[in-house]
Design an enzyme around this catalytic site. Structure first.
Site, short mmCIF file in Angstrom:
data_model
loop_
_atom_site.label_atom_id
_atom_site.label_comp_id
_atom_site.label_asym_id
_atom_site.label_seq_id
_atom_site.Cartn_x
_atom_site.Cartn_y
_atom_site.Cartn_z
N THR A 13 -6.45 -43.81 60.34
CA THR A 13 -7.94 -42.65 60.58
C THR A 13 -8.55 -43.36 59.95
O THR A 13 -9.99 -42.93 59.84
CB THR A 13 -6.94 -41.60 60.05
OG1 THR A 13 -6.50 -41.32 58.94
CG2 THR A 13 -6.07 -40.49 60.21
N LYS A 44 -18.23 -36.11 59.45
CA LYS A 44 -18.06 -36.28 61.27
C LYS A 44 -18.95 -38.02 61.00
O LYS A 44 -20.52 -38.73 59.94
CB LYS A 44 -19.52 -35.44 61.79
CG LYS A 44 -19.10 -35.39 62.66
CD LYS A 44 -20.67 -33.99 63.13
CE LYS A 44 -20.10 -33.27 64.54
NZ LYS A 44 -21.52 -32.56 64.15
N LYS A 144 -7.16 -57.73 45.79
CA LYS A 144 -6.66 -58.14 46.98
C LYS A 144 -6.05 -59.91 47.06
O LYS A 144 -4.96 -59.76 47.39
CB LYS A 144 -8.10 -58.13 47.57
CG LYS A 144 -8.86 -56.99 48.18
CD LYS A 144 -9.53 -57.89 49.09
CE LYS A 144 -9.48 -56.09 49.93
NZ LYS A 144 -11.15 -56.36 51.32
N1 LIG Z 1 -15.84 -56.41 56.13
C1 LIG Z 1 -16.36 -54.99 55.85
O1 LIG Z 1 -17.82 -54.31 56.16
C2 LIG Z 1 -15.82 -53.59 55.10
C3 LIG Z 1 -16.23 -53.23 55.00
C4 LIG Z 1 -15.51 -51.65 54.69
C5 LIG Z 1 -14.24 -52.28 54.02
N2 LIG Z 1 -13.66 -53.06 54.22
C6 LIG Z 1 -12.34 -53.41 54.24
O2 LIG Z 1 -11.30 -52.87 55.35
C7 LIG Z 1 -10.36 -52.31 54.40
C8 LIG Z 1 -10.22 -51.18 55.02
O3 LIG Z 1 -11.30 -49.53 54.31
P1 LIG Z 1 -11.85 -48.77 55.38
O4 LIG Z 1 -13.30 -48.60 54.58
O5 LIG Z 1 -11.15 -48.63 56.63
O6 LIG Z 1 -11.01 -47.85 54.96
P2 LIG Z 1 -10.91 -46.22 54.68
O7 LIG Z 1 -11.43 -45.77 55.75
O8 LIG Z 1 -11.13 -45.79 53.34
O9 LIG Z 1 -9.17 -45.44 55.47
C9 LIG Z 1 -8.15 -45.32 54.54
C10 LIG Z 1 -6.80 -45.13 55.28
O10 LIG Z 1 -5.77 -44.71 55.00
C11 LIG Z 1 -5.04 -43.48 54.43
N3 LIG Z 1 -4.76 -43.39 53.60
C12 LIG Z 1 -5.22 -43.06 52.19
N4 LIG Z 1 -4.58 -42.69 51.36
C13 LIG Z 1 -2.72 -43.06 51.80
C14 LIG Z 1 -1.39 -42.47 51.47
N5 LIG Z 1 -1.69 -42.40 50.02
N6 LIG Z 1 -0.72 -43.36 51.92
C15 LIG Z 1 -1.31 -43.38 53.73
N7 LIG Z 1 -2.36 -43.66 53.92
C16 LIG Z 1 -3.13 -43.32 52.75
C17 LIG Z 1 -6.07 -42.51 55.30
O11 LIG Z 1 -5.70 -41.64 55.54
P3 LIG Z 1 -5.82 -40.10 55.93
O12 LIG Z 1 -7.08 -40.15 56.74
O13 LIG Z 1 -5.15 -38.92 55.42
O14 LIG Z 1 -7.26 -40.12 54.79
C18 LIG Z 1 -6.98 -43.53 56.46
O15 LIG Z 1 -6.57 -43.44 57.51
C19 LIG Z 1 -10.26 -52.79 52.71
O16 LIG Z 1 -9.50 -54.04 52.92
C20 LIG Z 1 -12.07 -52.41 52.22
O17 LIG Z 1 -12.02 -53.68 51.51
C21 LIG Z 1 -14.22 -54.18 54.62
#
Ligand SMILES: NC(=O)c1ccc[n+]([C@@H]2O[C@H](COP(=O)([O-])OP(=O)(O)OC[C@H]3O[C@@H](n4cnc5c(N)ncnc54)[C@H](OP(=O)(O)O)[C@@H]3O)[C@@H](O)[C@H]2O)c1
Length: 265
Positions: A13, A44, A144
């Site tokens: 999500t 949102k 990481k």
């Molecule tokens: N290159 C770039 O520009 C860029 C930008 C942003 C992020 N990133 C990287 O992309 C990766 C993902 O980041 P994101 O920002 O997409 O993540 P995010 O939006 O914070 O999503 C986190 C996900 O993990 C789930 N989650 C949280 N706690 C959990 C638990 N205890 N058990 C199971 N699921 C759980 C959440 O589910 P719920 O819905 O239940 O909370 C959600 O689906 C990271 O490694 C980040 O460093 C890169």
């Protein structure tokens, strides 16, 4: 590993996780997700599309309608992780930055399950073995890199998905501080604006991650995505925006020392 690769997305999500889920569905892979029990409403998104519906409930509903298997569980619940992992070939973790270290729990579950052909730890950024960063990002890079070493020590087959800046994060306001929309009068540019960066949409990250999941050439490698037309200096990005709005902006260059000061602030 080709057509029928069963893919489990952890963090389905999240900002990037949802794009991986949709790319997997589109590619025809049996797609599984680990979903936390209590569906919490998420803020949102600016742009409401099929990939960014209004709420988490709606997102999960649309997954279900598209044939995605929703498995209830939590990264902190070992039994639920093992149960989910046992059903798939590839595990893709898209957990956010606060959960990077918690991936030790996924490593333990993958070891116990013993069936995974490829694991993608949550990376989706610069290659942490080849880049350095200033705090607070440095800490994330170190976490990481630590997870990489643990994956390798455990003998788990892996792919490290490396890309650069998500457009949803960096382009929607042209990387300007304190604003959510792109500038129309003046634009602040870090340094001289001549360093190239590779920009990528979240949807493209999803597509290439899923392609890499089903491709044996990415096994035990860092897989880099760099789309040639999106490899641009910041000055070039600003020029594209100027062309789009039909207006020349005042360019204000912020020297490196000042940028460092701002990051510390
Ligand atoms: N290159 C770039 O520009 C860029 C930008 C942003 C992020 N990133 C990287 O992309 C990766 C993902 O980041 P994101 O920002 O997409 O993540 P995010 O939006 O914070 O999503 C986190 C996900 O993990 C789930 N989650 C949280 N706690 C959990 C638990 N205890 N058990 C199971 N699921 C759980 C959440 O589910 P719920 O819905 O239940 O909370 C959600 O689906 C990271 O490694 C980040 O460093 C890169």
């Amino acid at each position: 590993m080709a057509e029928e690769t069963k893919i489990l997305v952890l963090g389905p999500t999240g900002a990037i996780g949802r794009h991986i889920v949709w790319a997997s569905v589109k590619a025809g892979h049996p797609t599984f997700t680990l979903v936390r029990k209590n569906a919490v409403a998420i803020p949102k998104p600016t742009l409401i599309t099929a990939a960014n519906p209004e709420s988490k409930e709606q997102l999960l509903e649309s997954y279900q309608k598209s044939g995605v298997t929703l498995l209830e569980g939590d990264i902190n619940d070992h039994a639920s992780l093992v149960k989910a992992i046992k059903q798939v070939d590839v595990v893709i973790c898209a957990a956010g930055r606060l959960l990077i270290e918690d991936q030790v729990k996924i490593i333990a579950a993958i070891k116990e399950a013993g069936n995974v052909k490829k694991f993608f730890p949550s990376e989706f950024g610069l290659d942490v073995d080849r880049h350095d960063a200033l705090e607070p990002v440095r800490e994330v890079f170190e976490e990481k890199a630590k997870i990489r070493r643990l994956v390798e020590e455990a003998g788990i087959p892996y792919t490290y998905l490396c890309c650069h800046a998500f457009t949803g994060y960096f382009m929607r306001n042209l990387s300007q501080l304190d604003t959510t929309v792109p500038p129309r009068d003046k634009v602040y540019i870090q340094g001289d604006g001549n360093v190239k960066g590779a920009y990528i949409t979240e949807a493209d990250v999803g597509t290439y991650t899923v392609k890499a999941a089903a491709d044996s050439r990415t096994l035990n490698k860092a897989f880099h995505i760099r789309l040639p037309k999106n490899y641009l200096t910041f000055n070039e990005v600003v020029s594209l925006w100027e062309k789009k709005i039909g207006k020349t902006l005042e360019r204000i260059y912020v020297p490196e020392e000042k940028v460092i000061e701002q990051i510390k602030g």
